[in-house]
Enzyme design. Sequence first.
Site: not given
Length: 159
Positions: A76-78, A114-115, A129
């Site tokens: 739901l992020c733009h 969120m970014e 990793d």
Amino acid sequence: MSGKLTHLNEDGEVHMVDVGAKSPSQRQAVATSKISMSTEAFKAVLNGNLKKGDALGVARVAGIMAAKNTANMIPLCHPLALTKVEISIEPDDATASFAISALVRVEGKTGVEMEALSAASVTALTIYDMAKALDKSMIIGPTQLEQKSGGKSGNYKRE
């Protein structure tokens, strides 16, 4: 700030928030994470002595890519045209860990929390990793929002 969840409509259905009527503004967010590991793995990462190469350089690029691709990972992020992504990775010899900070800026209609969180998370995951052959018991976290500015909800700073 209201207690209403913005990604639910009146019927309780998930939807992407319409930001079309909002005016663009300067927005910024900073998120942090941490990755702790064995002394052997820490020294190898710090000195660039991994078979996979320069873990910190690769992790920094991965964090930038994560910020740029957040809308592809979080439903739901733009999608946003970010104006700055800066990844900082600081070693802590005493705890054999790396402190990660991700700063993200945009001039837009929605925030970049969120970014920043994606960037900090993926930076830590990439270090994992790169070094997992030496230490599979590495610990990532906490990953958290430290501050945000701009937008309707105003400024936030973790205490």
